[in-house]
Design a protein around this motif. Sequence first.
Motif, PDB file in Angstrom:
ATOM      1  N   PRO A  57      56.162  72.832 -53.841  1.00  0.00           N
ATOM      2  CA  PRO A  57      57.322  71.950 -53.684  1.00  0.00           C
ATOM      3  C   PRO A  57      56.965  70.605 -53.041  1.00  0.00           C
ATOM      4  CG  PRO A  57      57.277  73.586 -51.930  1.00  0.00           C
ATOM      5  CD  PRO A  57      56.065  73.845 -52.775  1.00  0.00           C
ATOM      6  N   ARG A  60      61.487  67.823 -48.745  1.00  0.00           N
ATOM      7  CA  ARG A  60      62.894  67.423 -48.897  1.00  0.00           C
ATOM      8  C   ARG A  60      63.007  65.908 -48.807  1.00  0.00           C
ATOM      9  NH1 ARG A  60      66.440  70.938 -44.928  1.00  0.00           N
ATOM     10  NH2 ARG A  60      67.991  69.455 -45.651  1.00  0.00           N
ATOM     11  N   THR A  62      62.693  64.139 -51.477  1.00  0.00           N
ATOM     12  CA  THR A  62      62.089  63.703 -52.734  1.00  0.00           C
ATOM     13  C   THR A  62      63.118  63.816 -53.846  1.00  0.00           C
ATOM     14  OG1 THR A  62      59.914  64.551 -52.062  1.00  0.00           O
ATOM     15  CG2 THR A  62      60.284  64.238 -54.427  1.00  0.00           C
ATOM     16  N   SER A  63      63.096  62.885 -54.784  1.00  0.00           N
ATOM     17  CA  SER A  63      63.870  63.033 -56.009  1.00  0.00           C
ATOM     18  C   SER A  63      62.903  63.144 -57.176  1.00  0.00           C
ATOM     19  CB  SER A  63      64.796  61.828 -56.207  1.00  0.00           C
ATOM     20  OG  SER A  63      65.317  61.860 -57.518  1.00  0.00           O
ATOM     21  N   MET A  72      64.497  69.180 -57.886  1.00  0.00           N
ATOM     22  CA  MET A  72      64.630  69.561 -56.482  1.00  0.00           C
ATOM     23  C   MET A  72      65.851  70.449 -56.244  1.00  0.00           C
ATOM     24  SD  MET A  72      61.976  68.204 -55.042  1.00  0.00           S
ATOM     25  CE  MET A  72      62.300  68.264 -53.283  1.00  0.00           C
TER      26      MET A  72
END
Length: 230
Positions: A57, A60, A62-63, A72
Amino acid sequence: MAERIIGLENASRTLAASVRVLHKVELELRAGESLAIVGRSGSGKSTLLSCLGLLAPFDRGTSYHLDDTEVMRLSESAAARLRATSIGFVLQNSGLVAHLSALENVELPLMHSSRDGFRGIRRRALEQLDQLGIGHLARRRPVQVSGGERQRIAIARALVIGPRLILADEPTGALDEQTGALVLDLMLDLVHRTNAAMIVVTHDSEVASRADRTLHVSDGHLHEPERRTR
Ligand SMILES: Nc1ncnc2c1ncn2[C@@H]1O[C@H](COP(=O)(O)OP(=O)(O)OP(=O)(O)O)[C@@H](O)[C@H]1O
Ligand SMILES: [Mg+2]
Protein backbone atom coordinates in the motif's frame (compact mmCIF):
# COMPACT_ATOMS: atom_id res chain seq x y z
CA MET A 1 -5.37 12.92 -25.88
CA ALA A 2 -5.44 9.21 -25.04
CA GLU A 3 -7.32 8.23 -21.91
CA ARG A 4 -5.49 8.20 -18.62
CA ILE A 5 -4.59 4.82 -17.13
CA ILE A 6 -2.56 5.93 -14.10
CA GLY A 7 -3.20 9.09 -12.13
CA LEU A 8 -1.01 9.23 -9.03
CA GLU A 9 -0.91 12.22 -6.70
CA ASN A 10 0.82 12.96 -3.43
CA ALA A 11 2.05 9.36 -3.24
CA SER A 12 4.28 8.37 -0.35
CA ARG A 13 5.48 5.07 1.00
CA THR A 14 6.87 4.82 4.50
CA LEU A 15 8.22 1.49 5.73
CA ALA A 16 7.72 0.18 9.22
CA ALA A 17 10.94 1.64 10.59
CA SER A 18 9.61 5.06 9.47
CA VAL A 19 11.96 4.98 6.53
CA ARG A 20 10.33 7.12 3.90
CA VAL A 21 11.14 5.52 0.55
CA LEU A 22 8.79 7.62 -1.60
CA HIS A 23 7.70 11.15 -0.87
CA LYS A 24 4.93 13.05 -2.65
CA VAL A 25 5.33 11.35 -6.00
CA GLU A 26 3.15 12.43 -8.91
CA LEU A 27 2.71 10.38 -12.06
CA GLU A 28 0.38 10.28 -15.01
CA LEU A 29 0.41 7.60 -17.65
CA ARG A 30 -1.85 7.39 -20.67
CA ALA A 31 -3.10 4.54 -22.81
CA GLY A 32 -0.49 3.38 -25.31
CA GLU A 33 2.31 4.97 -23.33
CA SER A 34 5.51 3.36 -22.04
CA LEU A 35 7.65 4.78 -19.26
CA ALA A 36 11.13 3.82 -18.14
CA ILE A 37 12.14 4.37 -14.52
CA VAL A 38 15.82 4.62 -13.70
CA GLY A 39 17.71 5.39 -10.52
CA ARG A 40 20.43 4.06 -8.25
CA SER A 41 20.16 0.79 -6.41
CA GLY A 42 18.05 1.28 -3.29
CA SER A 43 16.43 4.49 -4.56
CA GLY A 44 12.90 3.06 -4.40
CA LYS A 45 12.12 1.83 -7.92
CA SER A 46 10.86 -1.61 -6.91
CA THR A 47 8.92 -0.07 -4.03
CA LEU A 48 7.13 2.27 -6.44
CA LEU A 49 6.33 -0.61 -8.78
CA SER A 50 5.03 -2.81 -5.94
CA CYS A 51 2.69 -0.07 -4.76
CA LEU A 52 1.48 0.68 -8.29
CA GLY A 53 0.94 -3.07 -8.75
CA LEU A 54 -1.17 -3.26 -5.57
CA LEU A 55 1.30 -5.60 -3.88
CA ALA A 56 1.99 -3.04 -1.15
CA PRO A 57 0.00 0.00 0.00
CA PHE A 58 0.93 3.64 -0.49
CA ASP A 59 0.62 5.76 2.66
CA ARG A 60 -2.68 7.40 3.54
CA GLY A 61 -3.13 10.70 1.79
CA THR A 62 -2.09 9.22 -1.52
CA SER A 63 -4.49 9.37 -4.44
CA TYR A 64 -4.08 6.55 -6.95
CA HIS A 65 -6.45 6.25 -9.88
CA LEU A 66 -6.21 3.20 -12.11
CA ASP A 67 -8.49 4.05 -15.01
CA ASP A 68 -11.44 5.55 -13.15
CA THR A 69 -11.03 3.56 -9.96
CA GLU A 70 -9.63 5.22 -6.83
CA VAL A 71 -7.53 2.29 -5.70
CA MET A 72 -6.96 3.69 -2.21
CA ARG A 73 -10.66 3.22 -1.44
CA LEU A 74 -10.85 -0.44 -2.50
CA SER A 75 -11.18 -3.27 -0.03
CA GLU A 76 -8.34 -5.77 0.00
CA SER A 77 -10.35 -8.31 -1.98
CA ALA A 78 -11.44 -5.75 -4.58
CA ALA A 79 -7.83 -4.67 -4.97
CA ALA A 80 -6.78 -8.30 -5.41
CA ARG A 81 -9.41 -8.75 -8.11
CA LEU A 82 -8.29 -5.62 -9.93
CA ARG A 83 -4.69 -6.82 -9.74
CA ALA A 84 -5.57 -10.25 -11.12
CA THR A 85 -7.55 -8.95 -14.09
CA SER A 86 -5.70 -5.75 -15.03
CA ILE A 87 -2.08 -5.82 -13.97
CA GLY A 88 0.74 -7.85 -15.48
CA PHE A 89 3.67 -7.78 -13.08
CA VAL A 90 7.16 -8.96 -13.97
CA LEU A 91 8.95 -9.16 -10.62
CA GLN A 92 12.66 -8.49 -10.20
CA ASN A 93 13.14 -12.05 -8.90
CA SER A 94 10.78 -13.88 -11.33
CA GLY A 95 8.41 -14.99 -8.52
CA LEU A 96 7.45 -18.21 -10.28
CA VAL A 97 5.84 -21.08 -8.39
CA ALA A 98 8.65 -23.61 -8.00
CA HIS A 99 6.63 -26.83 -8.09
CA LEU A 100 4.62 -25.89 -11.20
CA SER A 101 5.78 -26.29 -14.80
CA ALA A 102 6.41 -23.26 -17.01
CA LEU A 103 3.04 -23.87 -18.68
CA GLU A 104 1.18 -24.14 -15.37
CA ASN A 105 2.81 -20.95 -14.12
CA VAL A 106 1.53 -19.08 -17.17
CA GLU A 107 -1.93 -20.67 -16.88
CA LEU A 108 -2.27 -19.56 -13.28
CA PRO A 109 -3.35 -15.92 -13.81
CA LEU A 110 -5.88 -17.03 -16.43
CA MET A 111 -7.62 -19.18 -13.83
CA HIS A 112 -8.66 -15.96 -12.08
CA SER A 113 -9.51 -13.80 -15.03
CA SER A 114 -10.43 -15.90 -18.04
CA ARG A 115 -13.82 -17.21 -19.02
CA ASP A 116 -12.16 -19.78 -21.26
CA GLY A 117 -12.37 -23.42 -20.30
CA PHE A 118 -9.33 -25.50 -19.49
CA ARG A 119 -8.42 -26.11 -23.14
CA GLY A 120 -8.69 -22.43 -24.04
CA ILE A 121 -6.52 -21.47 -21.10
CA ARG A 122 -3.91 -24.07 -22.03
CA ARG A 123 -3.85 -22.86 -25.65
CA ARG A 124 -3.41 -19.22 -24.68
CA ALA A 125 -0.64 -20.04 -22.22
CA LEU A 126 1.18 -22.13 -24.82
CA GLU A 127 0.85 -19.40 -27.45
CA GLN A 128 2.32 -16.90 -25.02
CA LEU A 129 5.29 -19.16 -24.26
CA ASP A 130 5.79 -19.69 -28.01
CA GLN A 131 5.81 -15.95 -28.65
CA LEU A 132 8.63 -15.61 -26.16
CA GLY A 133 10.55 -18.43 -27.82
CA ILE A 134 10.23 -20.90 -24.95
CA GLY A 135 7.29 -23.07 -25.99
CA HIS A 136 9.59 -26.11 -25.94
CA LEU A 137 10.16 -25.56 -22.19
CA ALA A 138 6.47 -25.75 -21.28
CA ARG A 139 6.83 -28.91 -19.17
CA ARG A 140 9.94 -27.86 -17.24
CA ARG A 141 9.86 -26.43 -13.76
CA PRO A 142 11.55 -23.07 -13.03
CA VAL A 143 14.69 -24.72 -11.54
CA GLN A 144 15.10 -26.74 -14.74
CA VAL A 145 15.59 -23.74 -17.03
CA SER A 146 18.20 -20.98 -17.32
CA GLY A 147 17.90 -17.58 -15.62
CA GLY A 148 16.97 -15.85 -18.88
CA GLU A 149 14.42 -18.54 -19.74
CA ARG A 150 12.94 -18.16 -16.26
CA GLN A 151 12.67 -14.44 -16.83
CA ARG A 152 10.78 -15.08 -20.06
CA ILE A 153 8.37 -17.45 -18.29
CA ALA A 154 7.67 -14.64 -15.81
CA ILE A 155 7.08 -12.23 -18.70
CA ALA A 156 4.73 -14.72 -20.37
CA ARG A 157 2.80 -14.98 -17.11
CA ALA A 158 2.49 -11.19 -16.93
CA LEU A 159 1.38 -10.72 -20.54
CA VAL A 160 -1.00 -13.66 -20.89
CA ILE A 161 -3.99 -11.90 -19.30
CA GLY A 162 -3.73 -9.02 -21.77
CA PRO A 163 -3.11 -6.56 -18.92
CA ARG A 164 -4.24 -2.95 -18.86
CA LEU A 165 -1.04 -2.06 -17.04
CA ILE A 166 2.31 -3.83 -17.40
CA LEU A 167 4.82 -3.32 -14.59
CA ALA A 168 8.22 -4.80 -15.26
CA ASP A 169 11.16 -4.71 -12.85
CA GLU A 170 14.37 -5.24 -14.84
CA PRO A 171 12.61 -7.57 -17.31
CA THR A 172 15.63 -7.91 -19.56
CA GLY A 173 18.30 -8.02 -16.85
CA ALA A 174 19.12 -11.70 -17.37
CA LEU A 175 18.82 -11.71 -21.16
CA ASP A 176 21.44 -11.30 -23.88
CA GLU A 177 21.13 -8.16 -25.99
CA GLN A 178 19.28 -9.80 -28.87
CA THR A 179 16.78 -11.73 -26.75
CA GLY A 180 16.26 -8.67 -24.56
CA ALA A 181 15.45 -6.55 -27.60
CA LEU A 182 12.99 -9.18 -28.87
CA VAL A 183 11.23 -9.42 -25.52
CA LEU A 184 11.00 -5.65 -25.24
CA ASP A 185 9.59 -5.46 -28.79
CA LEU A 186 6.93 -7.94 -27.80
CA MET A 187 5.97 -5.95 -24.71
CA LEU A 188 5.87 -2.62 -26.55
CA ASP A 189 3.86 -4.20 -29.34
CA LEU A 190 1.29 -5.43 -26.82
CA VAL A 191 1.11 -1.96 -25.27
CA HIS A 192 0.38 -0.36 -28.64
CA ARG A 193 -1.93 -3.08 -29.91
CA THR A 194 -4.12 -3.19 -26.81
CA ASN A 195 -3.76 0.46 -25.80
CA ALA A 196 -2.32 -0.57 -22.44
CA ALA A 197 0.39 1.24 -20.49
CA MET A 198 3.79 -0.02 -19.36
CA ILE A 199 6.35 0.95 -16.75
CA VAL A 200 9.79 -0.64 -17.02
CA VAL A 201 12.40 -0.31 -14.30
CA THR A 202 15.80 -0.69 -15.87
CA HIS A 203 19.49 0.01 -15.45
CA ASP A 204 19.97 -0.42 -19.19
CA SER A 205 20.00 2.86 -21.14
CA GLU A 206 19.25 0.94 -24.33
CA VAL A 207 16.01 -0.36 -22.81
CA ALA A 208 15.15 3.06 -21.35
CA SER A 209 15.61 4.72 -24.73
CA ARG A 210 12.93 2.48 -26.25
CA ALA A 211 10.27 3.82 -23.87
CA ASP A 212 8.34 6.97 -24.69
CA ARG A 213 9.85 8.77 -21.72
CA THR A 214 12.12 8.26 -18.75
CA LEU A 215 11.82 9.37 -15.12
CA HIS A 216 14.50 9.25 -12.43
CA VAL A 217 13.95 8.16 -8.85
CA SER A 218 16.14 9.77 -6.20
CA ASP A 219 15.66 11.02 -2.65
CA GLY A 220 12.13 9.63 -2.70
CA HIS A 221 11.12 11.76 -5.66
CA LEU A 222 10.32 11.05 -9.27
CA HIS A 223 12.05 13.65 -11.36
CA GLU A 224 10.36 15.24 -14.29
CA PRO A 225 11.22 13.81 -17.65
CA GLU A 226 12.97 15.44 -20.49
CA ARG A 227 10.06 14.66 -22.74
CA ARG A 228 10.96 13.15 -26.11
CA THR A 229 8.83 13.00 -29.21
CA ARG A 230 8.21 9.60 -30.68
N1 LIG B 1 10.97 -4.45 3.93
C1 LIG B 1 11.83 -3.43 4.01
N2 LIG B 1 12.17 -2.92 5.22
C2 LIG B 1 13.03 -1.88 5.34
N3 LIG B 1 13.60 -1.29 4.27
C3 LIG B 1 13.30 -1.75 3.06
C4 LIG B 1 12.41 -2.85 2.86
N4 LIG B 1 12.30 -3.08 1.52
C5 LIG B 1 13.10 -2.19 0.92
N5 LIG B 1 13.69 -1.38 1.84
C6 LIG B 1 14.60 -0.25 1.56
O1 LIG B 1 13.90 0.69 0.76
C7 LIG B 1 14.77 1.29 -0.18
C8 LIG B 1 14.19 1.13 -1.58
O2 LIG B 1 14.24 -0.24 -1.97
P1 LIG B 1 13.83 -0.70 -3.44
O3 LIG B 1 13.79 -2.17 -3.45
O4 LIG B 1 12.59 0.02 -3.84
O5 LIG B 1 15.08 -0.13 -4.30
P2 LIG B 1 15.38 -0.25 -5.87
O6 LIG B 1 15.47 1.15 -6.40
O7 LIG B 1 14.42 -1.16 -6.52
O8 LIG B 1 16.85 -0.89 -5.88
P3 LIG B 1 17.55 -1.96 -6.92
O9 LIG B 1 17.96 -1.15 -8.13
O10 LIG B 1 18.73 -2.42 -6.13
O11 LIG B 1 16.56 -3.03 -7.21
C9 LIG B 1 16.11 0.63 0.02
O12 LIG B 1 16.92 1.48 0.80
C10 LIG B 1 15.81 -0.65 0.76
O13 LIG B 1 16.90 -1.03 1.59
MG1 LIG C 1 14.62 -3.06 -7.37
